[in-house]
Write an enzyme that holds these catalytic residues in place. Structure first.
Site, PDB file in Angstrom:
ATOM      1  N   GLY A   1       3.665   1.528  -1.714  1.00 18.44           N
ATOM      2  CA  GLY A   1       4.442   1.559  -2.965  1.00 18.44           C
ATOM      3  C   GLY A   1       3.858   2.559  -3.946  1.00 18.44           C
TER       4      GLY A   1
ATOM      5  N   GLN B   1       0.751 -15.275   1.257  1.00 17.52           N
ATOM      6  CA  GLN B   1      -0.461 -14.462   1.367  1.00 17.52           C
ATOM      7  C   GLN B   1      -1.710 -15.290   1.039  1.00 17.52           C
ATOM      8  OE1 GLN B   1       0.234 -10.738  -0.697  1.00 17.52           O
ATOM      9  NE2 GLN B   1       1.602 -10.066   0.920  1.00 17.52           N
TER      10      GLN B   1
ATOM     11  N   ASN C   1       8.460 -13.784  -6.282  1.00 18.38           N
ATOM     12  CA  ASN C   1       7.113 -13.285  -6.008  1.00 18.38           C
ATOM     13  C   ASN C   1       6.140 -14.424  -5.705  1.00 18.38           C
ATOM     14  OD1 ASN C   1       7.570 -10.568  -5.950  1.00 18.38           O
ATOM     15  ND2 ASN C   1       7.502 -10.379  -8.167  1.00 18.38           N
TER      16      ASN C   1
ATOM     17  N   ALA D   1       0.808  -1.232   0.000  1.00 24.74           N
ATOM     18  CA  ALA D   1       0.000   0.000   0.000  1.00 24.74           C
ATOM     19  C   ALA D   1       0.838   1.277   0.000  1.00 24.74           C
ATOM     20  CB  ALA D   1      -0.946  -0.011   1.199  1.00 24.74           C
TER      21      ALA D   1
ATOM     22  N   GLY E   1       0.471  -7.330  -8.701  1.00 25.43           N
ATOM     23  CA  GLY E   1       1.928  -7.586  -8.641  1.00 25.43           C
ATOM     24  C   GLY E   1       2.331  -8.640  -9.664  1.00 25.43           C
ATOM     25  N   ASN E   2       3.381  -8.367 -10.399  1.00 26.42           N
ATOM     26  CA  ASN E   2       3.789  -9.259 -11.498  1.00 26.42           C
ATOM     27  C   ASN E   2       4.677 -10.402 -11.052  1.00 26.42           C
ATOM     28  OD1 ASN E   2       2.556  -8.416 -13.889  1.00 26.42           O
ATOM     29  ND2 ASN E   2       3.758  -6.527 -13.827  1.00 26.42           N
TER      30      ASN E   2
ATOM     31  N   ARG F   1      11.026  -6.276 -10.869  1.00 27.41           N
ATOM     32  CA  ARG F   1      12.130  -6.941 -11.569  1.00 27.41           C
ATOM     33  C   ARG F   1      13.342  -6.002 -11.557  1.00 27.41           C
ATOM     34  NH1 ARG F   1      12.022 -10.039 -17.130  1.00 27.41           N
ATOM     35  NH2 ARG F   1       9.821  -9.668 -16.919  1.00 27.41           N
TER      36      ARG F   1
ATOM     37  N   HIS G   1      -0.473 -10.978 -18.817  1.00 29.08           N
ATOM     38  CA  HIS G   1      -0.020  -9.586 -18.719  1.00 29.08           C
ATOM     39  C   HIS G   1       1.494  -9.573 -18.894  1.00 29.08           C
ATOM     40  CE1 HIS G   1       0.350  -5.426 -17.530  1.00 29.08           C
ATOM     41  NE2 HIS G   1       1.273  -5.787 -16.662  1.00 29.08           N
TER      42      HIS G   1
ATOM     43  N   ASP H   1      -4.012  -2.997 -20.073  1.00 33.50           N
ATOM     44  CA  ASP H   1      -3.801  -3.341 -21.489  1.00 33.50           C
ATOM     45  C   ASP H   1      -5.078  -3.045 -22.290  1.00 33.50           C
ATOM     46  OD1 ASP H   1      -1.209  -4.593 -20.785  1.00 33.50           O
ATOM     47  OD2 ASP H   1      -2.507  -5.970 -19.716  1.00 33.50           O
TER      48      ASP H   1
HETATM   49  P1  NDP Z   1       4.768  -0.585  -7.839  1.00 34.41           P
HETATM   50  O1  NDP Z   1       3.708  -0.153  -6.891  1.00 34.41           O
HETATM   51  O2  NDP Z   1       5.189   0.371  -8.900  1.00 34.41           O
HETATM   52  O3  NDP Z   1       4.344  -1.963  -8.571  1.00 34.41           O
HETATM   53  C1  NDP Z   1       3.825  -3.027  -7.807  1.00 34.41           C
HETATM   54  C2  NDP Z   1       3.637  -4.234  -8.670  1.00 34.41           C
HETATM   55  O4  NDP Z   1       2.654  -3.972  -9.643  1.00 34.41           O
HETATM   56  C3  NDP Z   1       4.892  -4.658  -9.445  1.00 34.41           C
HETATM   57  O5  NDP Z   1       4.984  -6.068  -9.390  1.00 34.41           O
HETATM   58  C4  NDP Z   1       4.575  -4.211 -10.852  1.00 34.41           C
HETATM   59  O6  NDP Z   1       5.210  -5.031 -11.812  1.00 34.41           O
HETATM   60  C5  NDP Z   1       3.112  -4.487 -10.868  1.00 34.41           C
HETATM   61  N1  NDP Z   1       2.377  -3.999 -12.021  1.00 34.41           N
HETATM   62  C6  NDP Z   1       1.356  -4.681 -12.594  1.00 34.41           C
HETATM   63  N2  NDP Z   1       0.885  -4.060 -13.633  1.00 34.41           N
HETATM   64  C7  NDP Z   1       1.616  -2.965 -13.772  1.00 34.41           C
HETATM   65  C8  NDP Z   1       1.609  -1.950 -14.713  1.00 34.41           C
HETATM   66  N3  NDP Z   1       0.777  -1.976 -15.721  1.00 34.41           N
HETATM   67  N4  NDP Z   1       2.490  -0.960 -14.585  1.00 34.41           N
HETATM   68  C9  NDP Z   1       3.366  -0.968 -13.558  1.00 34.41           C
HETATM   69  N5  NDP Z   1       3.416  -1.935 -12.635  1.00 34.41           N
HETATM   70  C10 NDP Z   1       2.556  -2.927 -12.748  1.00 34.41           C
HETATM   71  O7  NDP Z   1       6.043  -1.090  -7.056  1.00 34.41           O
HETATM   72  P2  NDP Z   1       6.722  -0.515  -5.766  1.00 34.41           P
HETATM   73  O8  NDP Z   1       8.021  -1.223  -5.654  1.00 34.41           O
HETATM   74  O9  NDP Z   1       6.642   0.965  -5.699  1.00 34.41           O
HETATM   75  O10 NDP Z   1       5.738  -0.996  -4.619  1.00 34.41           O
HETATM   76  C11 NDP Z   1       5.623  -2.321  -4.220  1.00 34.41           C
HETATM   77  C12 NDP Z   1       5.297  -2.314  -2.758  1.00 34.41           C
HETATM   78  O11 NDP Z   1       5.082  -3.662  -2.398  1.00 34.41           O
HETATM   79  C13 NDP Z   1       6.409  -1.755  -1.893  1.00 34.41           C
HETATM   80  O12 NDP Z   1       5.870  -0.783  -1.035  1.00 34.41           O
HETATM   81  C14 NDP Z   1       6.908  -2.958  -1.115  1.00 34.41           C
HETATM   82  O13 NDP Z   1       7.244  -2.648   0.206  1.00 34.41           O
HETATM   83  C15 NDP Z   1       5.708  -3.862  -1.163  1.00 34.41           C
HETATM   84  N6  NDP Z   1       6.054  -5.273  -1.098  1.00 34.41           N
HETATM   85  C16 NDP Z   1       5.273  -6.047  -0.379  1.00 34.41           C
HETATM   86  C17 NDP Z   1       5.561  -7.381  -0.229  1.00 34.41           C
HETATM   87  C18 NDP Z   1       4.664  -8.209   0.591  1.00 34.41           C
HETATM   88  O14 NDP Z   1       3.524  -7.836   0.759  1.00 34.41           O
HETATM   89  N7  NDP Z   1       5.109  -9.314   1.117  1.00 34.41           N
HETATM   90  C19 NDP Z   1       6.745  -7.971  -0.833  1.00 34.41           C
HETATM   91  C20 NDP Z   1       7.483  -7.086  -1.649  1.00 34.41           C
HETATM   92  C21 NDP Z   1       7.125  -5.770  -1.774  1.00 34.41           C
HETATM   93  P3  NDP Z   1       6.599  -4.646 -12.506  1.00 34.41           P
HETATM   94  O15 NDP Z   1       7.673  -4.830 -11.474  1.00 34.41           O
HETATM   95  O16 NDP Z   1       6.689  -5.644 -13.618  1.00 34.41           O
HETATM   96  O17 NDP Z   1       6.470  -3.234 -12.984  1.00 34.41           O
END
Ligand code: NDP
Length: 327
Positions: free
Chosen positions: A14, A112, A105, A12, A130-131, A92, A187, A159
């Site tokens: 991120g 979860q 992931n 949340a 998340g991807n 990534r 995706h 998309d």
């Molecule tokens: P983002 O919020 O920018 O992205 C989150 C995820 O959404 C990534 O996997 C991203 O994939 C995906 N995604 C899916 N569709 C899209 C799209 N169309 N465009 C962009 N992204 C897309 O990443 P942040 O790193 O800012 O935030 C992730 C958060 O998750 C962080 O706050 C972190 O702490 C948290 N987190 C939580 C975990 C858990 O709950 N256990 C574990 C790891 C992280 P892609 O990378 O391919 O862009």
């Protein structure tokens, strides 16, 4: 006053999460009469940042925000959740193969999924962002069998929206003139963005556009690679449009799709269009009263078949990579 809906959001604090939760709290997603309780989940290292986000949410004085929880414990974050939006995942990084990302992931979605199984509402509707989103959804679903398997979905809506916008600009018409685009499959860059069933002002988009070369050489690769184009231009991946796509996906699922239109959602394949069962695949769906149904009997040409099968093969490969993580 309606009962509040409990919405859990992972990741949340991120980038996408930060752009998403204010829109949920404002009423953009479930309507301006529906109170919500936000249950925000983060990893421990991000809890301080999440506290700051919670302060900002409070400072908005949103009339519909009737409660908020912030936590790093999945069982607390998902407790009683009616809607679960799984954004949190590791991005990534340089040098990482898709198979590395799947495993890293996949572990998160296994943990979860188990937590969802213990504490979420059995009717909870789950959207994985998340991807690699389609396969992460499959992993979570395999561990949370107490929930309805049909209620695990992955996001294809960005998309889909990108396709609507690209068709509209090429046709020189407003986006509201365009209906029935489809984002088939995964995706990933192996998705198949389909305008062959789309209509512009009621006329088949492929007739309206005339030029098959433009469709094959420009439209399809442009949608497949739009994420990379934005990453290069902005220096970071799409965020506002991704958060908007979450709002659209959940809103249409719960409140219904417009008449004579459909949207794209990643859903468990039931074998429709010859897509293997046991993968989560982007299909055209129509939604009503909180349920979706795959749109059946669309004509599939050999050109489309080839691309739809390619996406399916990629998803089957992804499933093989994460078999050890599935319940
Ligand atoms: P983002 O919020 O920018 O992205 C989150 C995820 O959404 C990534 O996997 C991203 O994939 C995906 N995604 C899916 N569709 C899209 C799209 N169309 N465009 C962009 N992204 C897309 O990443 P942040 O790193 O800012 O935030 C992730 C958060 O998750 C962080 O706050 C972190 O702490 C948290 N987190 C939580 C975990 C858990 O709950 N256990 C574990 C790891 C992280 P892609 O990378 O391919 O862009």
């Amino acid at each position: 006053m309606r009962q509040p809906v409990r919405i859990a959001v992972t990741g949340a604090a991120g980038h996408i999460g930060y752009n998403l939760i204010f829109r949920i709290a404002s009423g953009d997603m479930l309507g301006y009469r529906q109170p919500v309780i936000l249950q925000l989940l983060e990893i421990p290292a991000m809890l301080d940042a999440l506290k700051g986000v919670a302060m900002e949410l409070n400072d908005c004085a949103f009339p519909l925000l009737s409660g908020m929880l912030i936590t790093d414990v999945p069982e607390d974050g998902f407790a009683g959740a009616d809607i679960v939006i799984m954004v949190g995942s590791r991005p990534r990084t340089k040098g990482m193969e898709r198979s590395d990302l799947l495993t890293i992931n996949g572990e998160i979605f296994r943990t979860q999924g188990k937590a969802l199984d213990k504490v979420a509402s059995p009717k909870a509707k789950v959207l994985v962002v998340g991807n690699p989103a389609n396969t992460n959804a499959l992993i979570a679903a395999s561990h949370a069998k107490r929930l309805d398997a049909a209620n695990y979905t992955s996001m294809m809506r960005l998309d889909h929206n990108r396709a609507l916008s690209k068709i509209a600009s090429h046709a020189g018409r407003p986006v509201t003139s365009v209906r029935k685009a489809i984002a088939w499959g995964n995706h990933s860059s192996a998705q198949f963005p389909d305008l062959y069933h789309a209509v512009v002002d009621g006329i088949s988009a492929s007739q309206f556009i005339h030029d098959p070369q433009w469709i094959e050489k420009e439209f399809i690769p442009a949608i497949q690679n739009r994420g990379t184009e934005i990453l290069e231009a902005r220096g970071s991946s799409s965020v506002g449009s991704a958060a908007n796509a979450v709002v659209c996906h959940v809103r249409d699922w719960l409140l219904g799709t417009p008449e004579n239109d459909w949207v794209s959602m990643g859903v468990a394949s039931d074998g429709s269009y010859g897509i293997a069962q046991g993968v989560i695949y982007g299909f055209p769906v129509q939604c009503s009263q909180g349920r979706y149904a795959i749109v059946e009997n669309l004509e599939i040409t050999p050109f489309m078949r080839e691309r739809m099968d390619e996406s399916c093969r990629q998803l089957l490969w992804e499933r093989d990579q994460v078999r050890h993580l599935m319940g």
